[in-house]
Design an enzyme around this catalytic site. Structure first.
Site, PDB file in Angstrom:
ATOM      1  N   GLU A   1       0.816  -1.213   0.000  1.00 12.14           N
ATOM      2  CA  GLU A   1       0.000   0.000   0.000  1.00 12.14           C
ATOM      3  C   GLU A   1       0.854   1.270   0.000  1.00 12.14           C
ATOM      4  O   GLU A   1       0.821   2.065   0.954  1.00 12.14           O
ATOM      5  CB  GLU A   1      -0.982  -0.020   1.181  1.00 12.14           C
ATOM      6  CG  GLU A   1      -1.955  -1.183   1.099  1.00 12.14           C
ATOM      7  CD  GLU A   1      -2.988  -1.230   2.210  1.00 12.14           C
ATOM      8  OE1 GLU A   1      -2.864  -0.425   3.172  1.00 12.14           O
ATOM      9  OE2 GLU A   1      -3.905  -2.056   2.129  1.00 12.14           O
TER      10      GLU A   1
ATOM     11  N   GLU B   1      -4.932  -8.372  -1.028  1.00 15.00           N
ATOM     12  CA  GLU B   1      -5.760  -8.328   0.169  1.00 15.00           C
ATOM     13  C   GLU B   1      -7.199  -8.103  -0.263  1.00 15.00           C
ATOM     14  O   GLU B   1      -7.463  -7.301  -1.154  1.00 15.00           O
ATOM     15  CB  GLU B   1      -5.348  -7.188   1.115  1.00 15.00           C
ATOM     16  CG  GLU B   1      -3.977  -7.328   1.732  1.00 15.00           C
ATOM     17  CD  GLU B   1      -3.623  -6.162   2.667  1.00 15.00           C
ATOM     18  OE1 GLU B   1      -4.557  -5.415   3.069  1.00 15.00           O
ATOM     19  OE2 GLU B   1      -2.435  -5.999   2.975  1.00 15.00           O
TER      20      GLU B   1
END
Length: 568
Positions: A177, A296
């Site tokens: 991220e 994810e």
């Protein structure tokens, strides 16, 4: 060029060199996996995948966030449950010097390798990354460009050297991220490109299996917006390297994922958000032979055994059912984010915390299941029972009928079907409700020609009753008789029409952040976050919405540190 065939078709086994004390499994050699002919096929062979979240990525140490230390038995369990790959997030910050040469502790590196080798020994593909470092120090790149870049390169130089001879069933992921402080998206994309480029160069030059190992590259924020996908596609093209994998994350349409702004249902807006996510991925990458690993996925804060469920169960099941279908259609490999013991897999008992939920997720990997507009039929105890109708969502299946346990209900007598409208008769509901105690009286299943049955809970309720309360801004517990009902959301406004509470862009506040039900304790908590955000000496009107459709209005006033609540 992209789509280049992998040069090797088998991988070299490796014995763990972990320095820490190891269990009897320590000496097990990795299972030799035959790699598929192309990166697309290899990543497809990794489906489904699982994240060992909140463990090696915990701060500062492996057990700091409530999970036990990882064991070989954990990966044995994951393999036995049908997973073909695992993502092992690792945070390196607290195990690395903060100044040059940014040395990673040998004990930590050995522990990471030990865990990776356990997973490889089970014949699992493994994705290893740099995780919360993304916000701990990498995010400062705009103000410490050279320092961050040097540390990032040093970090990957050491990781690459440790794992260069590991089987090529190990994939390396640049950065979790990616995010950068005080930047525009355009600036963030430039920094992300620079880090991905540095990662690619360092790993490829480290030799061994790293010369052709699949490398996983994230978009900025691992966001699937078209701008971010296009930027990564351009960055990857510059590498002229066919052994690359794209990674993005998906936690659903945000208001639904956290239950805020009235996002209580997996409705058309939430569904479109999901279909658009996969459509962009398919058009930009997988349709062109470029593999994508959805590193994810899940719903934010769901499930969480430590708090009341913020998302109604049936709505959550619809999310997971469609997610599996959309991923298969787009040819995307998906990795369930599992934060650990309080969510999916209990890391101590190695049992699923909610076996039925996991069964639904597992089914979604290979098949569609029919659903319905709701998984509950609410019957008011204070009223006569009448027929109730649900809309069937067959999802390509054929409706076969209703069952209560092993007993099939009689069509025409107990229920009727007109198109996709399923109507349970008043007589059947009267029988199912029995003595009409508050709560679930009976469970019936809508069964389809394939996939899992859809459970329907026949529930007796009456409008919940709230009482006056006093407290402080540290929290106000409202005595509440739920009477078989369940809380859906809370709306909060002032008399002038403005929104009351920390969510100022919607009157509907966030579940478990501003308010939280305590069903067993007959209470409804207004949190300190919510109360401290209220104006002093100004009454706020709260409307509590329940899943039966009932609403209850309540008034709250804050005066300095004290709070009073009254029933409307």
């Amino acid at each position: 060029m992209l789509g280049l065939l992998l040069a090797l078709v088998t991988m070299i086994g490796v014995t763990s060199t972990a320095a820490l004390a190891a269990p009897a499994h320590q000496g097990s050699p990795p299972t030799r996996l035959a790699l598929a002919a192309s990166p697309m096929d290899t990543v497809a062979a990794m489906q489904p995948s699982w994240n060992m979240g909140n463990t090696l990525d915990a701060i500062p140490d492996e057990t700091s966030w409530g999970n036990p230390a990882a064991t070989k038995a954990l990966f044995d369990t994951i393999k036995s449950q049908g997973f073909r790959s695992v993502r092992i997030p690792v945070t390196w910050t607290d195990h690395q010097s903060a100044s040059a040469p940014y040395t990673i502790d040998a004990a930590w590196m050995n522990r990471v390798k030990q865990v990776v080798d356990w997973a490889l020994a089970d014949g699992l593909y493994v994705v290893l990354n740099v995780h919360h470092d993304s916000w701990q120090w990498i995010a400062t790149m705009p103000t410490d460009h050279d320092g961050v870049l040097a540390r990032f390169k040093a970090t990957w130089t050491q990781i690459a050297a440790t794992f260069k001879d590991s089987p090529r069933s190990l994939l390396l992921e640049s950065n979790n991220e990616p995010q950068f402080n005080n930047t525009t998206d355009a600036q963030g994309i430039q920094y992300n490109d620079e880090l991905n480029t540095a990662f690619h160069s360092v790993v490829r030059q480290s030799g061994g299996n790293n010369a052709t190992r699949l490398l996983v590259l994230p978009t900025l924020h691992t966001n699937s917006g078209q701008t971010f996908l296009d930027a990564l596609a351009a960055n990857m093209k510059s590498f002229n390297d066919g052994n690359l994998v794209v990674t993005v994350h998906y936690y659903g349409y945000y208001p639904f994922s956290v239950n805020v702004a009235g996002g209580t249902q997996f409705d058309a807006t939430s569904q479109k958000d999901m279909t658009d996510h996969f459509a962009r991925i398919r058009a930009t990458f997988t349709s062109k032979g470029i593999p994508v690993y959805n590193g994810e996925y899940g719903l934010l804060g769901y499930p969480d055994s430590n708090h009341p469920s913020r998302i109604e169960r049936g709505e959550a099941l619809k999310f997971y059912e469609q997610f599996g279908y959309e991923a298969r259609t787009a040819r995307v490999t998906t990795a369930l984010w599992d934060p650990g013991t309080w969510a999916y897999l209990n890391r101590t008992t190695l049992q699923w915390s909610d076996p039925a939920l996991f069964a639904a997720i597992r089914s979604s990997w290979t098949a569609r299941s029919g659903t319905a507009s709701s998984d509950r039929i609410f019957l008011a105890k204070s009223s006569a029972i009448t027929a109730r109708t649900l809309t069937l969502n067959p999802n390509g299946r054929t409706f076969r009928g209703l069952w209560q346990g092993s007993t099939r209900l009689a069509q025409g007598k107990d229920y009727t079907v007109s198109g996709n409208q399923l109507t349970l008769t008043a007589a059947a509901l009267t029988r199912l409700a029995g003595k009409r105690a508050y709560g679930t009286n009976a469970t019936v299943e809508a069964r389809y020609s394939g996939g899992l049955p859809w459970k329907i809970y026949v529930t007796t309720y009456d409008r919940p009753v709230l009482s006056d309360a006093t407290g402080s801004t540290s929290g106000l517990t409202i005595p509440t008789q739920y009477r078989g009902d369940q809380l859906a959301t809370m709306e909060a406004t002032y008399a002038d029409g403005s929104n009351a509470g920390p969510v100022n862009w919607s009157p509907y506040q966030e579940f478990n952040v501003s308010f939280s039900p305590d069903y067993s304790g007959n209470g409804l908590l207004l949190t300190s976050d919510f109360l401290n955000a209220l104006r002093d000496n100004t009454q706020a009107t709260l409307v509590f919405h329940f899943w039966s459709g009932a609403t209850v209005t309540y008034r709250v006033t804050k005066n300095a540190g004290s709070v009073t609540g009254t029933v409307d």
